[in-house]
Write an enzyme that holds these catalytic residues in place. Structure first.
Site, PDB file in Angstrom:
ATOM      1  N   LYS A  94       0.835  -1.209   0.000  1.00 13.00           N
ATOM      2  CA  LYS A  94       0.000   0.000   0.000  1.00 13.00           C
ATOM      3  C   LYS A  94       0.871   1.261   0.000  1.00 13.00           C
ATOM      4  O   LYS A  94       2.089   1.197   0.207  1.00 13.00           O
ATOM      5  CB  LYS A  94      -0.927  -0.026   1.221  1.00 13.00           C
ATOM      6  CG  LYS A  94      -1.934  -1.181   1.186  1.00 13.00           C
ATOM      7  CD  LYS A  94      -2.913  -1.073   2.335  1.00 13.00           C
ATOM      8  CE  LYS A  94      -3.919  -2.201   2.316  1.00 13.00           C
ATOM      9  NZ  LYS A  94      -4.947  -2.051   3.371  1.00 13.00           N
ATOM     10  N   TYR A 111     -12.424  -2.397  -3.540  1.00 11.04           N
ATOM     11  CA  TYR A 111     -12.919  -2.431  -2.164  1.00 11.04           C
ATOM     12  C   TYR A 111     -14.443  -2.397  -2.102  1.00 11.04           C
ATOM     13  O   TYR A 111     -15.009  -2.004  -1.072  1.00 11.04           O
ATOM     14  CB  TYR A 111     -12.333  -1.257  -1.379  1.00 11.04           C
ATOM     15  CG  TYR A 111     -10.902  -1.500  -0.902  1.00 11.04           C
ATOM     16  CD1 TYR A 111     -10.545  -2.663  -0.236  1.00 11.04           C
ATOM     17  CD2 TYR A 111      -9.907  -0.532  -1.097  1.00 11.04           C
ATOM     18  CE1 TYR A 111      -9.244  -2.880   0.212  1.00 11.04           C
ATOM     19  CE2 TYR A 111      -8.597  -0.739  -0.647  1.00 11.04           C
ATOM     20  CZ  TYR A 111      -8.287  -1.924   0.009  1.00 11.04           C
ATOM     21  OH  TYR A 111      -7.005  -2.135   0.459  1.00 11.04           O
ATOM     22  N   PHE A 149     -15.735   3.598   7.033  1.00  7.00           N
ATOM     23  CA  PHE A 149     -14.379   3.987   6.663  1.00  7.00           C
ATOM     24  C   PHE A 149     -14.111   3.901   5.156  1.00  7.00           C
ATOM     25  O   PHE A 149     -12.977   4.078   4.716  1.00  7.00           O
ATOM     26  CB  PHE A 149     -13.346   3.151   7.431  1.00  7.00           C
ATOM     27  CG  PHE A 149     -13.487   1.654   7.232  1.00  7.00           C
ATOM     28  CD1 PHE A 149     -12.930   1.022   6.126  1.00  7.00           C
ATOM     29  CD2 PHE A 149     -14.175   0.889   8.156  1.00  7.00           C
ATOM     30  CE1 PHE A 149     -13.057  -0.345   5.940  1.00  7.00           C
ATOM     31  CE2 PHE A 149     -14.304  -0.493   7.981  1.00  7.00           C
ATOM     32  CZ  PHE A 149     -13.745  -1.111   6.874  1.00  7.00           C
ATOM     33  N   ARG A 179      -1.507 -14.710   3.666  1.00  2.90           N
ATOM     34  CA  ARG A 179      -2.306 -14.042   4.712  1.00  2.90           C
ATOM     35  C   ARG A 179      -1.661 -14.246   6.087  1.00  2.90           C
ATOM     36  O   ARG A 179      -1.617 -13.333   6.903  1.00  2.90           O
ATOM     37  CB  ARG A 179      -3.739 -14.587   4.721  1.00  2.90           C
ATOM     38  CG  ARG A 179      -4.513 -14.338   3.436  1.00  2.90           C
ATOM     39  CD  ARG A 179      -5.198 -13.018   3.385  1.00  2.90           C
ATOM     40  NE  ARG A 179      -6.208 -12.873   4.409  1.00  2.90           N
ATOM     41  CZ  ARG A 179      -6.971 -11.789   4.539  1.00  2.90           C
ATOM     42  NH1 ARG A 179      -6.827 -10.757   3.704  1.00  2.90           N
ATOM     43  NH2 ARG A 179      -7.873 -11.703   5.491  1.00  2.90           N
ATOM     44  N   THR A 224      -5.337  -8.062  10.147  1.00  3.10           N
ATOM     45  CA  THR A 224      -5.610  -6.797   9.447  1.00  3.10           C
ATOM     46  C   THR A 224      -5.217  -5.599  10.297  1.00  3.10           C
ATOM     47  O   THR A 224      -4.629  -4.642   9.799  1.00  3.10           O
ATOM     48  CB  THR A 224      -7.122  -6.708   9.113  1.00  3.10           C
ATOM     49  OG1 THR A 224      -7.464  -7.828   8.302  1.00  3.10           O
ATOM     50  CG2 THR A 224      -7.450  -5.431   8.370  1.00  3.10           C
ATOM     51  N   ARG A 267       2.620  -7.073   8.989  1.00  8.16           N
ATOM     52  CA  ARG A 267       1.917  -5.994   9.712  1.00  8.16           C
ATOM     53  C   ARG A 267       2.377  -5.912  11.163  1.00  8.16           C
ATOM     54  O   ARG A 267       2.414  -4.822  11.743  1.00  8.16           O
ATOM     55  CB  ARG A 267       0.406  -6.206   9.628  1.00  8.16           C
ATOM     56  CG  ARG A 267      -0.143  -5.928   8.223  1.00  8.16           C
ATOM     57  CD  ARG A 267      -1.524  -6.530   8.099  1.00  8.16           C
ATOM     58  NE  ARG A 267      -2.195  -6.175   6.860  1.00  8.16           N
ATOM     59  CZ  ARG A 267      -3.231  -6.855   6.372  1.00  8.16           C
ATOM     60  NH1 ARG A 267      -3.685  -7.916   7.028  1.00  8.16           N
ATOM     61  NH2 ARG A 267      -3.808  -6.485   5.246  1.00  8.16           N
ATOM     62  N   ASN A 272      -1.957  -0.203   6.957  1.00  4.47           N
ATOM     63  CA  ASN A 272      -1.474  -1.524   7.400  1.00  4.47           C
ATOM     64  C   ASN A 272      -0.561  -2.189   6.379  1.00  4.47           C
ATOM     65  O   ASN A 272      -0.468  -3.401   6.309  1.00  4.47           O
ATOM     66  CB  ASN A 272      -2.644  -2.414   7.821  1.00  4.47           C
ATOM     67  CG  ASN A 272      -3.577  -2.720   6.674  1.00  4.47           C
ATOM     68  OD1 ASN A 272      -3.449  -2.150   5.590  1.00  4.47           O
ATOM     69  ND2 ASN A 272      -4.523  -3.611   6.896  1.00  4.47           N
ATOM     70  N   HIS A 289      -1.944  -5.408   1.298  1.00  3.95           N
ATOM     71  CA  HIS A 289      -3.238  -6.057   1.066  1.00  3.95           C
ATOM     72  C   HIS A 289      -2.980  -7.425   0.443  1.00  3.95           C
ATOM     73  O   HIS A 289      -2.072  -7.567  -0.370  1.00  3.95           O
ATOM     74  CB  HIS A 289      -4.096  -5.220   0.108  1.00  3.95           C
ATOM     75  CG  HIS A 289      -5.297  -5.975  -0.397  1.00  3.95           C
ATOM     76  ND1 HIS A 289      -6.478  -6.021   0.305  1.00  3.95           N
ATOM     77  CD2 HIS A 289      -5.465  -6.755  -1.492  1.00  3.95           C
ATOM     78  CE1 HIS A 289      -7.337  -6.789  -0.359  1.00  3.95           C
ATOM     79  NE2 HIS A 289      -6.745  -7.242  -1.453  1.00  3.95           N
ATOM     80  N   GLU A 317      -9.324 -10.011  -8.077  1.00  7.28           N
ATOM     81  CA  GLU A 317      -8.371  -8.914  -7.902  1.00  7.28           C
ATOM     82  C   GLU A 317      -7.258  -8.962  -8.953  1.00  7.28           C
ATOM     83  O   GLU A 317      -6.834  -7.917  -9.452  1.00  7.28           O
ATOM     84  CB  GLU A 317      -7.825  -8.948  -6.469  1.00  7.28           C
ATOM     85  CG  GLU A 317      -8.938  -8.616  -5.468  1.00  7.28           C
ATOM     86  CD  GLU A 317      -8.555  -8.810  -4.003  1.00  7.28           C
ATOM     87  OE1 GLU A 317      -7.430  -9.267  -3.704  1.00  7.28           O
ATOM     88  OE2 GLU A 317      -9.409  -8.499  -3.135  1.00  7.28           O
TER      89      GLU A 317
HETATM   90  P1  CMP Z   1      -7.282  -4.660   3.423  1.00  9.04           P
HETATM   91  O1  CMP Z   1      -6.787  -6.039   3.649  1.00  9.04           O
HETATM   92  O2  CMP Z   1      -6.661  -3.898   2.308  1.00  9.04           O
HETATM   93  O3  CMP Z   1      -8.845  -4.735   3.162  1.00  9.04           O
HETATM   94  C1  CMP Z   1      -9.758  -3.746   3.609  1.00  9.04           C
HETATM   95  C2  CMP Z   1      -9.077  -2.666   4.357  1.00  9.04           C
HETATM   96  O4  CMP Z   1      -9.916  -1.829   5.083  1.00  9.04           O
HETATM   97  C3  CMP Z   1      -8.159  -3.260   5.394  1.00  9.04           C
HETATM   98  O5  CMP Z   1      -7.053  -3.857   4.770  1.00  9.04           O
HETATM   99  C4  CMP Z   1      -7.865  -2.066   6.285  1.00  9.04           C
HETATM  100  O6  CMP Z   1      -6.699  -1.369   5.872  1.00  9.04           O
HETATM  101  C5  CMP Z   1      -9.082  -1.201   6.034  1.00  9.04           C
HETATM  102  N1  CMP Z   1      -9.833  -1.002   7.267  1.00  9.04           N
HETATM  103  C6  CMP Z   1     -10.441  -1.931   8.010  1.00  9.04           C
HETATM  104  N2  CMP Z   1     -11.031  -1.362   9.085  1.00  9.04           N
HETATM  105  C7  CMP Z   1     -10.768  -0.041   9.006  1.00  9.04           C
HETATM  106  C8  CMP Z   1     -11.102   1.082   9.824  1.00  9.04           C
HETATM  107  N3  CMP Z   1     -11.831   0.941  10.933  1.00  9.04           N
HETATM  108  N4  CMP Z   1     -10.655   2.290   9.434  1.00  9.04           N
HETATM  109  C9  CMP Z   1      -9.926   2.427   8.297  1.00  9.04           C
HETATM  110  N5  CMP Z   1      -9.593   1.403   7.494  1.00  9.04           N
HETATM  111  C10 CMP Z   1     -10.007   0.190   7.845  1.00  9.04           C
END
Ligand code: CMP
Length: 143
Positions: free
Chosen positions: A9, A49, A57, A85, A91, A102, A112, A115, A126
């Site tokens: 990211k 997404y 969010f 994963r 996450t 992470r 984070n 992805h 994807e």
């Molecule tokens: P990712 O695996 O890219 O898939 C969905 C993303 O949503 C996840 O990683 C997080 O980075 C993001 N995400 C999840 N919860 C929140 C939150 N509460 N606020 C902001 N981003 C979020």
């Protein structure tokens, strides 16, 4: 051969973590099958997404993922979807074990670092979204 979609990211790219992250998957034994540094158009971010569209969010998520270049990758190998994963960690970096990407490099759930596809169906979707114009190679001999 199983394939997955992984993406460093914008926070990971700007913190010069591409090499570190690629090295972890290479050393594990997976093969890089596609890679590109790219900026994500808003429409692609919203589609990628899409399952989070109703979440509070969502706007923040799209703003962040389009805020700077990402490093989009296709990796292949035995059980690569689930193993990647595990290597990424939870996450939310605050729950991610030390030794995971992470756990070692992330601080907040938004930023984070990486992805990764969470299922075979997500991986196919994807890879199709990010590599729709090709760029995924085939290895003739897998060692
Ligand atoms: P990712 O695996 O890219 O898939 C969905 C993303 O949503 C996840 O990683 C997080 O980075 C993001 N995400 C999840 N919860 C929140 C939150 N509460 N606020 C902001 N981003 C979020």
């Amino acid at each position: 051969m199983e394939k997955t979609f992984l993406m460093v990211k914008p926070d990971g790219v700007q913190r010069n973590l591409i090499g570190e992250i690629v090295a972890r998957f290479e050393k594990k034994g997976f093969q890089l099958a596609g890679a590109k540094l790219m900026s994500i158009p808003t429409e692609l971010a919203e589609e990628h997404y899409g399952e989070h569209k109703e979440r509070p969010f969502f706007g923040e998520l799209v703003d962040f993922i389009t805020s700077g270049p990402v490093f989009a990758m296709v990796w292949q190998g035995e059980n690569v979807i689930a193993t990647a994963r595990q290597m990424m960690g939870s996450t939310n970096p605050k729950d991610a074990a030390p030794g995971t990407i992470r756990g070692d490099f992330g601080l907040t759930v938004g930023k984070n670092v990486i992805h990764g596809s969470d299922s075979p169906a997500s991986a196919e979707r994807e890879i199709g979204l990010f590599f729709k114009d090709g760029g995924v190679v085939e290895y003739s001999k897998v060692v």
